[in-house]
Design an enzyme around this catalytic site. Sequence first.
Site, short mmCIF file in Angstrom:
data_model
loop_
_atom_site.label_atom_id
_atom_site.label_comp_id
_atom_site.label_asym_id
_atom_site.label_seq_id
_atom_site.Cartn_x
_atom_site.Cartn_y
_atom_site.Cartn_z
N GLY A 38 6.17 0.74 -3.49
CA GLY A 38 6.33 -0.52 -2.79
C GLY A 38 5.44 -0.57 -1.57
N GLN A 52 2.98 -3.26 6.72
CA GLN A 52 2.22 -2.04 6.53
C GLN A 52 0.72 -2.32 6.42
OE1 GLN A 52 5.10 -0.68 3.32
NE2 GLN A 52 4.39 1.27 4.16
N CYS A 63 7.18 7.29 2.19
CA CYS A 63 6.64 6.03 2.70
C CYS A 63 5.12 6.17 2.85
CB CYS A 63 7.27 5.70 4.04
SG CYS A 63 6.71 4.15 4.77
N LEU A 64 4.41 5.13 2.43
CA LEU A 64 2.95 5.16 2.57
C LEU A 64 2.51 5.17 4.03
CD1 LEU A 64 2.02 2.69 -0.32
CD2 LEU A 64 1.83 5.18 -0.31
N HIS A 116 14.16 -0.22 0.92
CA HIS A 116 13.13 0.40 1.76
C HIS A 116 12.15 -0.66 2.26
CE1 HIS A 116 10.28 3.81 2.72
NE2 HIS A 116 9.44 2.79 2.69
N GLU A 117 11.65 -1.49 1.35
CA GLU A 117 10.66 -2.50 1.73
C GLU A 117 11.28 -3.59 2.60
OE1 GLU A 117 7.68 -1.63 1.40
OE2 GLU A 117 8.14 -0.02 0.00
N HIS A 134 11.36 -2.42 6.07
CA HIS A 134 10.07 -2.60 6.75
C HIS A 134 9.97 -4.00 7.37
CE1 HIS A 134 7.66 0.96 6.29
NE2 HIS A 134 7.88 1.03 4.98
#
Length: 181
Positions: free
Chosen positions: A46, A51, A88-89, A130-131, A134
């Site tokens: 995701g 981000q 996480c990216l 998670h997204e 963010h």
Amino acid sequence: MAIQPIRIFGDPVLRAKAQPVTTFDKELRTLVKDLTETMLDAPGAGLAAPQLGISLRVFTYHVDGVTGHLINPDLSLSEEEQDGPEGCLSLPGLRFDTKRAHGVVARGFNEYGDPVTIEGTQLLARCIQHETDHLDGIIFIDRLDRELRKEAMRAIRESDWGGGPAPQVRISPHSTFGPVR
């Protein structure tokens, strides 16, 4: 479509609450394409607009071979919980067991402004939560218990990407939303 640089932990845009999308236009569709291409290239499960430095309530996902996106998500979470590895990216290379709801019903919109409902469990539920975090300025390590969070912060300090200067914050191209505050 273009692959964009992913903002790394420490960038202030990752801690700001993203603004709701009110205009479903070509720029938004380009953002969804950029998010999708960047997420798949990373690769990740995701990716949220903050981000990429864009403070809008948009994210993409790629779970179990299904790629999609959601705009202005509103979540209903199951009472049943799951505990499993999460990464996480924006925190490259770090993974920690994180407690999440086992199931989710997410309502929002697609890139054209049509209503969408996504129902999922396990990895899809974890990804959507998670997204959406963010979009609220929450990073998954915020959900860790005290000891694991200390371990995560130590790993960040010791990483080759941690402790560097924060990238410049990019203001949203959508003029109706104003600057991120």
